[in-house]
Motif scaffolding. Structure first.
Motif, PDB file in Angstrom:
ATOM      1  N   THR A 180       6.737   6.939   4.899  1.00  9.15           N
ATOM      2  CA  THR A 180       5.822   6.889   3.758  1.00  9.15           C
ATOM      3  C   THR A 180       6.407   6.175   2.549  1.00  9.15           C
ATOM      4  O   THR A 180       5.736   5.346   1.915  1.00  9.15           O
ATOM      5  N   ASP A 196       2.427   4.168   8.947  1.00 11.80           N
ATOM      6  CA  ASP A 196       3.304   5.239   8.486  1.00 11.80           C
ATOM      7  C   ASP A 196       3.492   6.196   9.653  1.00 11.80           C
ATOM      8  O   ASP A 196       2.562   6.908  10.032  1.00 11.80           O
ATOM      9  N   TYR A 197       4.691   6.208  10.237  1.00 13.23           N
ATOM     10  CA  TYR A 197       4.890   7.011  11.446  1.00 13.23           C
ATOM     11  C   TYR A 197       4.799   8.516  11.207  1.00 13.23           C
ATOM     12  O   TYR A 197       4.699   9.292  12.160  1.00 13.23           O
ATOM     13  N   THR A 198       4.815   8.944   9.953  1.00 14.81           N
ATOM     14  CA  THR A 198       4.639  10.370   9.675  1.00 14.81           C
ATOM     15  C   THR A 198       3.170  10.769   9.761  1.00 14.81           C
ATOM     16  O   THR A 198       2.844  11.961   9.783  1.00 14.81           O
ATOM     17  N   ARG A 199       2.279   9.780   9.809  1.00 13.66           N
ATOM     18  CA  ARG A 199       0.841  10.060   9.841  1.00 13.66           C
ATOM     19  C   ARG A 199       0.173   9.608  11.132  1.00 13.66           C
ATOM     20  O   ARG A 199      -0.882  10.135  11.497  1.00 13.66           O
ATOM     21  N   GLU A 200       0.734   8.604  11.780  1.00 19.04           N
ATOM     22  CA  GLU A 200       0.197   8.173  13.067  1.00 19.04           C
ATOM     23  C   GLU A 200       1.314   7.628  13.943  1.00 19.04           C
ATOM     24  O   GLU A 200       2.243   6.982  13.466  1.00 19.04           O
TER      25      GLU A 200
END
Length: 331
Positions: A180, A196-200
């Motif tokens: 993020t 954003d790998y924290t969301r998808e």
């Protein structure tokens, strides 16, 4: 001269500033008055001696030079050894060598090139290792062509920040993956799409790519293949995890073993520094196609803190070591 050295493997705290003998250039070598260097994961691996096989390489703690850490170098030619033909004292250069965390370092002539004219020493020092790695991953291992789609996992790091810009310069459609706090940086580098790998999860299979560049990752090989087109290419650059003996090499070995039996190309990058690639990068930088992303600069004495910061995973682009004051300004 002052240099960052260590005599035992361990955490960044084993590194210390010490007075050591100034090196003398040998045949085909250039003595560089170092103005700046940079930090990459390789510096940490050599400091920690992990994974263990690295201790048996020529870069381990064997011999006088191996005590001094640092690989990226930007500075001024101080002297040249026998048979050196490309450089003369006083020229500004950048490239790679052993022992760059020092006031002077010896570099092979074929691992140096003239410093990009529009960069200061600090910015130039951020380029060699990460820039050449990204270039070779895309051009040589990835065989990237204009119009292809590229997924860069680890797009905000040292190699990734160059990979995004180089892929765009080659005419690709680029998707960058980062956390993020780094989304804005990756977007500013020119990525067409930022995940954003924290969301998808970028490897959920919703999209497919002609080329996937996985940088210092640990995602399973099966998940990476899931987002490749049927004849797409996966290039693995480094890797983390895997324990003290093999580190992240397990995925790389499996990729090499599997590649002959599937339609997708699974490649592992073994980057090599060369003056031709450094000259190409300098041309792209001077043309404005590529700009080094420098997070922050540390004085030479604080190199251990820079390595520690790198391992915390919060770096945006590259961390630079300022060996001489005044190295930050443009040439």
């Amino acid at each position: 001269m002052k240099a960052i050295v260590h005599d035992s493997y361990g955490p960044p705290s084993v590194l210390r500033l010490e007075e050591v003998e100034q090196p003398v250039p040998g045949r085909g070598e250039v003595l560089v008055q170092v103005h700046a260097s940079a930090v990459d994961q390789g510096v940490w691996h050599l400091t920690a001696g992990l994974p263990y096989p690295i201790r048996a390489t020529p870069y381990g703690l064997r011999g006088h030079r191996a005590r001094v850490r640092g690989t990226d170098v930007a500075g001024v030619v101080e002297a040249v050894g026998p048979e050196v033909t490309r450089f003369r004292p006083g020229e500004e250069v950048y490239g790679s060598c052993e022992g760059a965390f020092a006031e002077y370092a010896c570099a092979r002539e074929d691992r140096l090139a003239p410093k990009p004219g529009n960069l200061g020493f600090e910015q130039a020092a951020a380029v060699p290792v990460s820039g050449v790695t990204a270039l070779q991953a895309l051009r040589d291992s990835g065989r990237l062509r204009a119009g292809q789609s590229v997924l860069v996992i680890g797009a905000a790091g040292g190699v990734g920040s160059f990979a995004v810009q180089l892929a765009k310069a080659y005419g690709a459609h680029v998707t960058g993956v980062c956390g993020t706090a780094k989304v804005d940086l990756v977007r500013s580098l020119g990525a067409d799409r930022v995940l954003d790998y924290t969301r998808e999860e970028p490897t959920d299979g919703q999209r497919r790519y002609d080329l996937v560049l996985d940088i210092a990752g640990n995602r399973p090989l099966s998940r990476l293949r899931r987002v490749l087109t049927p004849r797409g290419t996966l290039v693995i650059v480094g890797g983390e995890g895997g324990g003290r003996w093999i580190g992240g090499l397990d995925r790389q070995l499996r990729a090499l073993l599997l590649s002959p039996f599937v339609s997708q190309r699974l490649r592992v990058l073994a980057s090599r520094q060369h003056h031709g690639d450094l000259r190409l990068l300098a041309e792209l930088i001077e043309a404005g196609s590529v700009t080094p992303a420098v997070d922050r600069a540390y004085p030479l004495a604080d190199a251990p803190e820079a390595v520690r910061h790198l391992r915390q995973g919060r770096v945006r682009g590259k961390l630079v070591i300022r060996v001489r004051e005044g190295a930050s300004g443009r040439a």
